[in-house]
Design an enzyme around this catalytic site. Structure first.
Site, short mmCIF file in Angstrom:
data_model
loop_
_atom_site.label_atom_id
_atom_site.label_comp_id
_atom_site.label_asym_id
_atom_site.label_seq_id
_atom_site.Cartn_x
_atom_site.Cartn_y
_atom_site.Cartn_z
N ASN A 1 0.81 -1.22 0.00
CA ASN A 1 0.00 0.00 0.00
C ASN A 1 0.85 1.27 0.00
O ASN A 1 0.45 2.27 -0.61
CB ASN A 1 -1.01 -0.04 1.15
N ASP B 1 -17.60 3.68 10.96
CA ASP B 1 -17.58 3.13 12.33
C ASP B 1 -18.51 3.94 13.22
O ASP B 1 -19.26 3.40 14.03
CB ASP B 1 -16.14 3.16 12.88
N ARG C 1 -22.12 3.21 12.41
CA ARG C 1 -22.48 1.90 12.98
C ARG C 1 -22.74 2.04 14.48
O ARG C 1 -23.69 1.47 15.01
CB ARG C 1 -21.34 0.90 12.73
N HIS D 1 -8.84 2.81 12.31
CA HIS D 1 -9.97 2.11 11.67
C HIS D 1 -9.58 0.64 11.56
O HIS D 1 -9.09 0.18 10.54
CB HIS D 1 -10.25 2.70 10.29
P1 NDP Z 1 -13.86 -2.36 -2.52
O1 NDP Z 1 -14.30 -1.27 -3.42
O2 NDP Z 1 -14.90 -3.23 -1.88
O3 NDP Z 1 -12.92 -1.80 -1.34
C1 NDP Z 1 -11.90 -0.87 -1.62
C2 NDP Z 1 -11.11 -0.58 -0.37
O4 NDP Z 1 -11.95 -0.01 0.61
C3 NDP Z 1 -10.45 -1.79 0.29
O5 NDP Z 1 -9.14 -1.39 0.69
C4 NDP Z 1 -11.31 -2.04 1.49
O6 NDP Z 1 -10.56 -2.57 2.56
C5 NDP Z 1 -11.68 -0.63 1.86
N1 NDP Z 1 -12.80 -0.49 2.80
C6 NDP Z 1 -12.88 0.49 3.72
N2 NDP Z 1 -13.97 0.36 4.46
C7 NDP Z 1 -14.62 -0.72 4.02
C8 NDP Z 1 -15.81 -1.35 4.41
N3 NDP Z 1 -16.55 -0.93 5.39
N4 NDP Z 1 -16.20 -2.44 3.73
C9 NDP Z 1 -15.45 -2.91 2.73
N5 NDP Z 1 -14.30 -2.35 2.34
C10 NDP Z 1 -13.87 -1.27 2.97
O7 NDP Z 1 -12.80 -3.30 -3.26
P2 NDP Z 1 -12.80 -3.84 -4.75
O8 NDP Z 1 -11.79 -4.93 -4.75
O9 NDP Z 1 -14.16 -4.07 -5.28
O10 NDP Z 1 -12.24 -2.61 -5.57
C11 NDP Z 1 -10.97 -2.09 -5.41
C12 NDP Z 1 -10.61 -1.41 -6.71
O11 NDP Z 1 -9.41 -0.70 -6.48
C13 NDP Z 1 -10.35 -2.40 -7.85
O12 NDP Z 1 -11.11 -1.97 -8.98
C14 NDP Z 1 -8.85 -2.27 -8.11
O13 NDP Z 1 -8.54 -2.38 -9.49
C15 NDP Z 1 -8.60 -0.87 -7.62
N6 NDP Z 1 -7.24 -0.54 -7.19
C16 NDP Z 1 -6.80 0.67 -7.62
C17 NDP Z 1 -5.56 1.11 -7.28
C18 NDP Z 1 -5.10 2.42 -7.80
O14 NDP Z 1 -5.89 3.24 -8.23
N7 NDP Z 1 -3.80 2.67 -7.77
C19 NDP Z 1 -4.68 0.30 -6.43
C20 NDP Z 1 -5.25 -0.93 -5.98
C21 NDP Z 1 -6.51 -1.32 -6.35
P3 NDP Z 1 -10.44 -4.13 2.89
O15 NDP Z 1 -9.51 -4.70 1.83
O16 NDP Z 1 -9.85 -4.14 4.26
O17 NDP Z 1 -11.83 -4.70 2.81
#
Ligand code: NDP
Length: 329
Positions: A103, A157, A160, A185
């Site tokens: 990250n 949070d 919730r 968080h």
């Molecule tokens: P989500 O859209 O579901 O989640 C995205 C992020 O939000 C995760 O880190 C997730 O953490 C976090 N998050 C924060 N709060 C919550 C919550 N309450 N519930 C769930 N998630 C939460 O993930 P997807 O995999 O659907 O989408 C991620 C996108 O990001 C993908 O399209 C990918 O390609 C893109 N991406 C883009 C990057 C960039 O622009 N450089 C880099 C990496 C990915 P957690 O993992 O802990 O659930």
């Protein structure tokens, strides 16, 4: 002039839940035109482009323009608001140091691109986990941008926590105020009911009436329920919380821009308030006044609460040390 909003990870699930509400005016109001920049990694571009087509088909009167890109410089050009949603999820066998390093490799360059390209009034909200430390990494890399412009989402949070307290008291959630989240968080977060009010009055006697031993209820029921709500949603829904995360992101930015009439919670840079080490991005009770977050100071914290705040802050310190040890901060 329209507000330019950059959303990273816009092709993901939270992105999909966010985009249409922003275009409908839920975040900045029904009079504020918006321009959206959807920033993705190459693998996510198709999903983001599909969402852009649907945005077009929504015929939103406030939506002036949508652009999809995988280039951070283009993505943050002229941005007034950045929602950093895309993050590297923890993979099988991945240690915390690996997750932080992956990250840091995303949020460091994004912070630098924000400093180089974004508008001078840029406001950044980090949703992608570990959100507090990702925000810290981005802020550190954004030379010349005040660290106060970088925040981490803890509003979900808090929402919730307020909803759980409302249910316990048989009250409406809109009557429940002052339930701040302290710290990270993460599972160590501390949702604090000691200053909570219902319809303007302290919850004290009513809460005792409902739960009996309040301390025990906090430890055994309330705090675990709030901190583990994400896991509960996954178990019941079969997939992670998405719409509520997007909704909380909208609440956070709306309050930041438009101001609050009471406290809320946000991960913001510490200047040493409540003994939280300077420079950490920790959740605090905050108000938004004149477009800036300010930490609500002078609250009494008893020994029990102090230990909870300290435990969560200790985790933030460990995360910062781990990123420093990797040479990424
Ligand atoms: P989500 O859209 O579901 O989640 C995205 C992020 O939000 C995760 O880190 C997730 O953490 C976090 N998050 C924060 N709060 C919550 C919550 N309450 N519930 C769930 N998630 C939460 O993930 P997807 O995999 O659907 O989408 C991620 C996108 O990001 C993908 O399209 C990918 O390609 C893109 N991406 C883009 C990057 C960039 O622009 N450089 C880099 C990496 C990915 P957690 O993992 O802990 O659930």
């Amino acid at each position: 002039m329209a507000t330019t909003i950059t959303i990273t990870g816009a092709g993901g699930q939270i992105g999909y839940a966010l985009l249409f509400r922003i275009a409908a005016g839920d975040m900045l109001g029904a009079d504020e035109p918006v321009r959206l920049r959807l920033l993705e990694i190459p693998q996510g571009l198709g999903a983001a482009e599909g969402a852009a087509l649907e945005l077009q088909d929504g015929a939103f009167p406030l939506l002036e323009h949508v652009e999809v890109t995988d280039d951070a410089a283009t993505g943050f050009e002229g941005a007034n608001i950045a929602l950093l949603v895309g993050a590297r999820p923890r993979g099988p066998g991945m240690e915390r140091a690996d997750l932080l390093a992956a990250n840091a490799g995303i949020f460091g360059p994004q912070g630098a691109a924000i400093a180089a390209r974004a508008a001078s009034d840029i406001r950044v909200t980090v949703v992608g986990n570990p959100a507090n430390t990702n925000a810290l990494i981005a802020a550190s890399a954004a030379e010349g941008v005040p660290a106060e412009r970088f925040t981490a989402l803890t509003r979900l949070d808090e929402n919730r926590a307020r909803a759980q307290l409302a249910q316990t008291l048989g009250a409406s959630v809109s009557d429940i105020r002052r339930v701040p989240i302290w710290g990270n968080h993460s599972a160590t977060q501390f949702p604090d009911t000691s200053h909570a009010t219902v319809a303007g009055a302290p919850v004290g006697a009513l809460l005792v009436d409902r739960v009996g031993d309040v301390r025990r209820w906090q430890e055994d029921t309330f705090i675990p329920r709030v901190a583990k709500r994400g896991a509960e949603i996954i178990e019941v829904r079969g997939s992670s919380s998405v719409a509520s995360a997007a909704s909380a992101t909208i609440d956070h930015v709306r309050d930041w821009v438009q101001g609050t009439d009471d406290w809320t919670s946000a991960g913001v840079i510490s200047h040493g308030e409540y003994g939280v080490p300077e420079g950490l991005i920790s959740s605090f009770p905050v108000r938004s006044v004149a477009g800036r977050w300010s930490i609500v100071e002078g609250l009494e914290i008893d020994d029990w609460a102090r230990a909870r705040v300290d435990a969560s802050v200790a985790e933030l310190v460990e995360e910062r040390e781990a990123v420093r040890a990797l040479g990424m901060l």
